[in-house]
Design an enzyme around this catalytic site. Structure first.
Site, PDB file in Angstrom:
ATOM      1  N   ASP A  87     -61.008  65.840 -15.293  1.00 47.97           N
ATOM      2  CA  ASP A  87     -60.041  66.486 -14.444  1.00 47.97           C
ATOM      3  C   ASP A  87     -60.246  66.651 -12.787  1.00 47.97           C
ATOM      4  O   ASP A  87     -61.969  67.057 -13.116  1.00 47.97           O
ATOM      5  CB  ASP A  87     -59.340  68.231 -14.817  1.00 47.97           C
ATOM      6  N   ASP A 103     -49.856  69.271 -10.690  1.00 52.17           N
ATOM      7  CA  ASP A 103     -49.108  70.098 -11.652  1.00 52.17           C
ATOM      8  C   ASP A 103     -47.723  70.486 -12.107  1.00 52.17           C
ATOM      9  O   ASP A 103     -47.165  70.415 -10.949  1.00 52.17           O
ATOM     10  CB  ASP A 103     -49.992  71.306 -11.853  1.00 52.17           C
TER      11      ASP A 103
HETATM   12  C1  GAL Z   1     -55.566  71.396 -13.536  1.00 54.66           C
HETATM   13  C2  GAL Z   1     -54.937  70.048 -14.185  1.00 54.66           C
HETATM   14  C3  GAL Z   1     -53.786  71.035 -15.049  1.00 54.66           C
HETATM   15  C4  GAL Z   1     -54.640  72.295 -16.087  1.00 54.66           C
HETATM   16  C5  GAL Z   1     -55.885  72.911 -14.560  1.00 54.66           C
HETATM   17  C6  GAL Z   1     -56.739  73.294 -15.712  1.00 54.66           C
HETATM   18  O1  GAL Z   1     -56.000  70.864 -12.184  1.00 54.66           O
HETATM   19  O2  GAL Z   1     -54.068  69.192 -13.339  1.00 54.66           O
HETATM   20  O3  GAL Z   1     -53.559  70.314 -16.270  1.00 54.66           O
HETATM   21  O4  GAL Z   1     -55.726  70.818 -16.697  1.00 54.66           O
HETATM   22  O5  GAL Z   1     -56.045  72.017 -13.604  1.00 54.66           O
HETATM   23  O6  GAL Z   1     -57.635  74.369 -15.136  1.00 54.66           O
END
Ligand code: GAL
Length: 518
Positions: A258, A321
């Site tokens: 990520d 998200d």
């Molecule tokens: C976001 C991601 C989510 C989740 C989250 C965790 O950036 O898109 O799916 O993983 O971080 O902090």
């Protein structure tokens, strides 16, 4: 007297038939469209599986039907074995590249079933989109070892694994949090040798993955190319090599990587900057002695769909998200789905567009992460649309609701074998947008057997009739149409098919050339 009678009739009809429905949303009483699976064996899920030469192999045959079940596999390479009772195939893939066509057989006291399954030993993993569960939208910043084990248990107990769900993925917040004074997540983030350390909620990663593997399931972990994850836990920046090896040693099968704080390191954000960390992690994972699929999460930056595969990604998130997406007249999943639907040219075996998780059932609120998860606010029709859209787009099917609170309606959405067959189809084509107006969406996905899956989506607030002409799907003459959700043949149709579609709902059909009577 007449007025009293009318009143009594109205009260009785409310008691026995439920309250009058909101105009346009007449079908919001949850109707379970998916027929009950027969007690005889039925083999479900993907028909193909990619593995690197000589690498560990693990596959639990997804099969519904009354237990005990007896499994066998014809022509299984000698380096693999199947457990007769659990149907778990394990061992090491053959050392040489090649295709191994095997026949899976399942039998119980009521009958038997057989299905062809292709093991492709080569460089490509993820020959069909991943199916499984990810903990983010229920556990947020406080996942524990026990939560993950329980989710794996529920994947078996609920029957989801019998339909092909396989990955059990830990998301953020398993590592330690630099600078935190919280006894549960604080402390030294890496050991003297630079190895990343889990927080105390995860006492032993090897024992956790062994547990997941003992069920025939696969384990996923999460990190990122920046110094910190999105929830501000330790990530892999400048420790990529050590982390790839650690995830491998611990026994993980998937890495969600990520971008998050990496964004601050590359203010310019040119393509090289965006690709560099994924290229690095992609090539490190490739060199390991086990297969770890790479789920790229960088929200579609730099048109990742054009290069995700080249840097080693098995799937790449195409948008932000989904849990934070807000719609105007429609719930957020439609806009995320529509953005993803336009990218059909880039998906295929080994590399999939990822429009994020399936947020239905009991699910947490991304805007209020500490609030207890609650029942989805999506109508039943919207949930059928969500799952149909994801399957037509050959998207990873990763549920992120509460595995402890799976109700019959949610399972009826997640576990329809014919809907899953569309997602997991061997051809690996993502459906195309055939029509998009303010009221209608039509997606069409060519399938391996020559038929076409067509989703007729009503985007409006009132029921409407939607039709598709065979010329729009490049077919002619008499075609057989099957209602996929109801698993029911609707008959033969000449040149066109039209049907009533409920508000915000879908009719998902499979269209194939009409067979001649013998
Ligand atoms: C976001 C991601 C989510 C989740 C989250 C965790 O950036 O898109 O799916 O993983 O971080 O902090």
């Amino acid at each position: 007297m007449a007025r009293i009678l009318r009143c009594l009739v109205l009260i009785a009809s409310i008691v026995f038939l439920g309250p009058p429905s909101t105009p346009g949303f007449a079908q919001s009483v949850p109707e379970l469209l998916t027929p009950k699976t027969p007690p005889t064996p039925q083999i479900n899920g993907p028909k193909v599986y990619g593995v690197r030469p000589g690498h560990p192999f693990l596959y639990r045959i997804p099969c519904t039907g009354t237990r005990p079940m007896h499994f066998s596999v014809k022509n299984l390479p000698a380096s693999l074995k199947v457990d007769e009772l659990s149907g778990i195939i394990s061992g090491n893939a053959p050392a040489e590249k090649g295709e191994f066509v095997v026949t899976i057989e399942a039998a119980n006291s009521l009958g038997k079933a057989a299905r062809t399954f292709k093991i492709v030993v080569g460089d490509k993993l993820g020959l069909t989109p991943q199916m499984g569960w990810n903990g983010w939208y229920t556990l947020y910043d406080h996942p524990t070892d026990s939560d993950i084990r329980k989710a794996a248990d529920a994947m078996i107990a609920s029957g989801m694994a019998d339909y092909g769900y396989q990955f059990v993925d830990i998301d953020d917040a398993w590592a330690r949090k630099p600078g935190s004074t919280d006894a549960e997540v604080g402390g030294q983030v890496r050991d003297e040798a630079g190895n990343i350390l889990p927080n105390v909620r995860f006492p032993s990663m090897p024992s956790l993955t062994q547990y997941i593997h003992s069920l025939g399931l696969k384990a996923g972990i999460y990190s990122g190319p920046g110094p910190l994850t999105c929830a501000k836990f330790e990530a892999s920046y400048r420790h990529e090599d050590a982390d790839a090896h650690q995830f491998n040693k611990w026994g993980f099968d998937l890495l969600k990587y990520d971008m998050c704080s990496y964004r601050n390191l590359v203010k310019e954000g040119n393509l090289d900057d965006l690709q560099k960390p994924y290229k690095l992690m992609g090539s490190l994972l490739k060199e390991l002695d086990r297969d770890i699929v790479l789920n790229m999460c960088q929200y579609g930056n730099g048109d990742v769909w054009k290069w995700g595969r080249q840097v080693g990604g098995t799937s790449w998130r195409t948008t932000g998200d989904l849990g934070l997406a807000v719609g105007d007249s429609l719930p957020g999943f439609y806009s995320v789905g529509l953005a993803n639907a336009a990218l059909d040219a880039y998906a295929g075996p080994g590399g999939w567009n990822d429009p994020d998780y399936i947020l239905i059932g009991t699910v947490g609120d991304a805007n209020n992460r500490t609030a207890p998860p609650k029942a989805t606010s999506l109508t039943p029709e919207e949930q059928y649309s969500y799952m149909s859209m994801w399957s037509l787009m050959a998207s990873p099917l990763l549920f992120s609701g509460d595995m402890a609170k799976l109700d019959d309606f949610t399972l009826n959405i997640l576990c329809n074998s014919e809907v899953i067959d569309i997602d997991q189809d061997l051809l690996g084509k993502q459906g195309k947008i055939l029509r998009k107006t303010s009221l209608e969406l039509i997606l069409a996905k060519p399938l391996e057997d020559g038929s076409i899956a067509v989703g007729l989506f009503n985007l409006g607030k009132a029921p409407r009739t939607i039709s598709v002409d065979w010329k729009e799907i490049e077919k002619r003459g008499r075609m057989q149409v099957r209602d996929v959700w109801r698993q029911k043949d609707l008959g033969k149709f000449d040149d066109t098919f039209g049907t009533a579609v409920p508000a915000h709902g879908v009719v998902l059909v499979r269209v194939e050339p009409a067979r001649r009577k013998l």
